[in-house]
Motif scaffolding. Structure first.
Motif, short mmCIF file in Angstrom:
data_model
loop_
_atom_site.label_atom_id
_atom_site.label_comp_id
_atom_site.label_asym_id
_atom_site.label_seq_id
_atom_site.Cartn_x
_atom_site.Cartn_y
_atom_site.Cartn_z
N ARG A 3 -5.19 4.47 -10.24
CA ARG A 3 -5.34 5.81 -9.68
C ARG A 3 -5.98 5.71 -8.30
NH1 ARG A 3 -4.97 9.75 -13.19
NH2 ARG A 3 -6.65 11.04 -12.37
N ILE A 4 -5.36 6.33 -7.32
CA ILE A 4 -5.94 6.26 -5.98
C ILE A 4 -6.28 7.66 -5.46
CG2 ILE A 4 -4.53 4.17 -5.60
CD1 ILE A 4 -3.14 5.55 -3.34
N ALA A 5 -7.34 7.70 -4.66
CA ALA A 5 -7.73 8.94 -3.97
C ALA A 5 -7.57 8.68 -2.48
CB ALA A 5 -9.17 9.30 -4.30
N ILE A 6 -6.99 9.63 -1.77
CA ILE A 6 -6.73 9.46 -0.34
C ILE A 6 -7.50 10.52 0.43
CG2 ILE A 6 -4.97 9.32 1.45
CD1 ILE A 6 -2.96 8.45 -0.61
N LEU A 7 -8.25 10.08 1.45
CA LEU A 7 -9.06 10.98 2.27
C LEU A 7 -8.43 11.11 3.64
CD1 LEU A 7 -10.96 10.46 -0.10
CD2 LEU A 7 -12.82 10.08 1.52
N ILE A 8 -8.25 12.34 4.08
CA ILE A 8 -7.60 12.61 5.36
C ILE A 8 -8.40 13.63 6.18
CG2 ILE A 8 -5.28 12.19 4.41
CD1 ILE A 8 -4.96 15.33 4.46
N SER A 26 5.95 4.06 -9.11
CA SER A 26 5.13 4.93 -9.97
C SER A 26 4.60 4.19 -11.20
CB SER A 26 5.94 6.16 -10.40
OG SER A 26 7.15 5.75 -10.95
N ASP A 27 5.17 3.04 -11.52
CA ASP A 27 4.63 2.22 -12.60
C ASP A 27 3.32 1.56 -12.18
OD1 ASP A 27 6.23 0.91 -10.67
OD2 ASP A 27 6.34 -0.88 -11.94
N LEU A 28 3.12 1.40 -10.86
CA LEU A 28 1.95 0.68 -10.34
C LEU A 28 0.76 1.59 -10.08
CD1 LEU A 28 3.18 -1.74 -7.53
CD2 LEU A 28 2.08 -2.35 -9.71
N TYR A 29 1.01 2.75 -9.51
CA TYR A 29 -0.12 3.62 -9.16
C TYR A 29 0.30 5.07 -9.02
CZ TYR A 29 1.32 3.58 -4.16
OH TYR A 29 1.99 3.72 -2.97
N GLU A 30 -0.70 5.94 -9.14
CA GLU A 30 -0.46 7.35 -8.85
C GLU A 30 -1.53 7.86 -7.88
OE1 GLU A 30 -1.92 9.84 -12.51
OE2 GLU A 30 -0.93 8.01 -13.22
N VAL A 79 -11.98 11.95 -10.83
CA VAL A 79 -10.59 11.59 -11.16
C VAL A 79 -10.46 10.10 -11.51
CG1 VAL A 79 -9.60 13.45 -9.77
CG2 VAL A 79 -9.85 11.17 -8.75
N ASN A 80 -11.60 9.41 -11.65
CA ASN A 80 -11.60 7.99 -12.02
C ASN A 80 -10.73 7.14 -11.10
OD1 ASN A 80 -13.30 8.01 -14.33
ND2 ASN A 80 -11.65 9.10 -15.41
N ALA A 81 -10.96 7.28 -9.80
CA ALA A 81 -10.14 6.53 -8.85
C ALA A 81 -10.48 5.04 -8.89
CB ALA A 81 -10.36 7.08 -7.44
N ASP A 82 -9.44 4.21 -8.90
CA ASP A 82 -9.61 2.76 -8.82
C ASP A 82 -9.70 2.31 -7.37
OD1 ASP A 82 -9.09 2.01 -11.71
OD2 ASP A 82 -7.27 3.15 -11.23
N PRO A 179 1.08 1.12 3.14
CA PRO A 179 1.60 1.08 1.76
C PRO A 179 1.64 -0.34 1.19
CG PRO A 179 3.00 2.46 3.13
CD PRO A 179 2.05 1.76 4.05
N LEU A 180 1.93 -1.31 2.05
CA LEU A 180 1.99 -2.69 1.60
C LEU A 180 0.63 -3.17 1.10
CD1 LEU A 180 3.77 -5.26 1.50
CD2 LEU A 180 2.98 -5.76 3.83
N VAL A 181 -0.41 -2.86 1.86
CA VAL A 181 -1.76 -3.28 1.46
C VAL A 181 -2.19 -2.55 0.17
CG1 VAL A 181 -4.19 -3.37 2.12
CG2 VAL A 181 -2.42 -3.94 3.80
N VAL A 182 -1.85 -1.28 0.07
CA VAL A 182 -2.15 -0.53 -1.16
C VAL A 182 -1.46 -1.21 -2.35
CG1 VAL A 182 -1.74 1.66 -2.39
CG2 VAL A 182 -2.60 1.68 -0.03
N GLU A 183 -0.21 -1.59 -2.14
CA GLU A 183 0.54 -2.27 -3.21
C GLU A 183 -0.15 -3.57 -3.61
OE1 GLU A 183 4.79 -2.64 -2.53
OE2 GLU A 183 4.91 -4.31 -3.94
N TRP A 184 -0.57 -4.36 -2.64
CA TRP A 184 -1.28 -5.61 -2.95
C TRP A 184 -2.50 -5.32 -3.82
CZ3 TRP A 184 -1.50 -7.78 2.76
CH2 TRP A 184 -0.24 -8.31 3.09
N PHE A 185 -3.26 -4.30 -3.41
CA PHE A 185 -4.50 -4.00 -4.12
C PHE A 185 -4.22 -3.58 -5.56
CE2 PHE A 185 -8.06 -1.64 -5.69
CZ PHE A 185 -9.16 -2.33 -5.21
N VAL A 186 -3.31 -2.63 -5.74
CA VAL A 186 -3.08 -2.11 -7.11
C VAL A 186 -2.43 -3.16 -8.01
CG1 VAL A 186 -3.09 0.32 -6.44
CG2 VAL A 186 -0.91 -0.92 -6.52
N LYS A 187 -1.77 -4.15 -7.41
CA LYS A 187 -1.22 -5.26 -8.19
C LYS A 187 -2.27 -6.31 -8.54
CE LYS A 187 3.68 -5.52 -6.91
NZ LYS A 187 4.63 -6.12 -5.91
N GLY A 188 -3.48 -6.15 -7.98
CA GLY A 188 -4.53 -7.13 -8.24
C GLY A 188 -4.40 -8.38 -7.38
#
Ligand code: GAR
Length: 210
Positions: A3-8, A26-30, A79-82, A179-188
């Motif tokens: 779960r991610i939270a985005i601040l703008i 959507s299988d990786l993160y919301e 929201v229990n953001a990871d 988005p690429l870095v976010v993907e790396w993070f949520v994939k561990g």
């Protein structure tokens, strides 16, 4: 999914890039929540159009950075953001807040850090006569724009460039990089270890144009 939270604070084009990426991952993160400190940020419209929950936490209604950050923290933790993703979020955060999310908060900054922390980076790079400019994605630590860099992308500064044209070039690269870095993070595949960005070897072969 993580779960991610985005601040703008503004237009939210980086938010949009992550929204678009999330749709095919959507299988990786919301995206659990988007928070803006400015009520009229266009990024709020982007999030709402994507059906994402939004919150406005208007910094002008808080008497201190501490009280503003506490409210941010309570909404993010509710929201229990990871992962917390700063995407054009233009407020300086308190050390208490940054420590709470140490290793779980990313920022994108429009310069080749450590050059040009702070504001007006495109203008400063042009005025300095630099031939290269770019962006950095980094972990957030208490030091402003000073956390360990994860990924940088360069663009050329050409004689015909002005602040706007250079910002546009940087934006194009930002929308690929973040988005690429976010993907790396949520994939561990990405974490903060000993105050350094640790990246799984497999990510270094990612076939993207940066
Ligand atoms: C981006 O270029 C980002 O790097 C920058 O603000 C812009 C936000 O654009 N961030 C900072 O300057 C952080 N200090 P966006 O709202 O269209 O994503």
């Amino acid at each position: 999914p993580k779960r991610i939270a985005i601040l703008i604070s503004g237009s939210g084009s980086n938010l949009q890039a992550i929204i678009d990426h999330q749709k095919s991952h959507s299988d990786l993160y919301e995206i659990a929540l988007v928070i803006s400190n400015r009520p009229n940020a266009y990024g709020l419209v982007r999030a709402q159009n994507a059906g994402i929950t939004t919150k406005v936490i208007d910094h002008t209604e808080y008497e201190s950075r501490e009280s503003f950050d506490l409210q941010l923290q309570s909404e993010i933790d509710a929201v229990n953001a990871d992962l917390v993703v700063l995407a054009g979020f233009m407020r300086i955060l308190t050390p208490t807040f940054t420590k709470h999310y140490l290793g779980k908060m990313l920022n994108i900054h429009p310069s080749l850090l450590p050059k040009y922390t702070g504001l007006h980076t495109h203008k400063r790079a042009i005025e300095a006569g630099d031939l290269k400019h770019g962006l950095s994605v980094h972990f957030v630590t208490p030091e402003l724009d000073g956390g360990p860099v994860i990924l940088q992308a360069e663009v050329d500064i050409e004689p015909k460039d002005n602040e706007a044209s250079l910002a546009e070039k940087v934006h194009i690269q930002e929308h690929i990089a973040y988005p690429l870095v976010v993907e790396w993070f949520v994939k561990g595949n990405l974490s903060l270890k000993d105050n350094q960005a640790w990246l799984n070897q497999s990510c270094l072969n990612t076939p993207v144009l940066l």
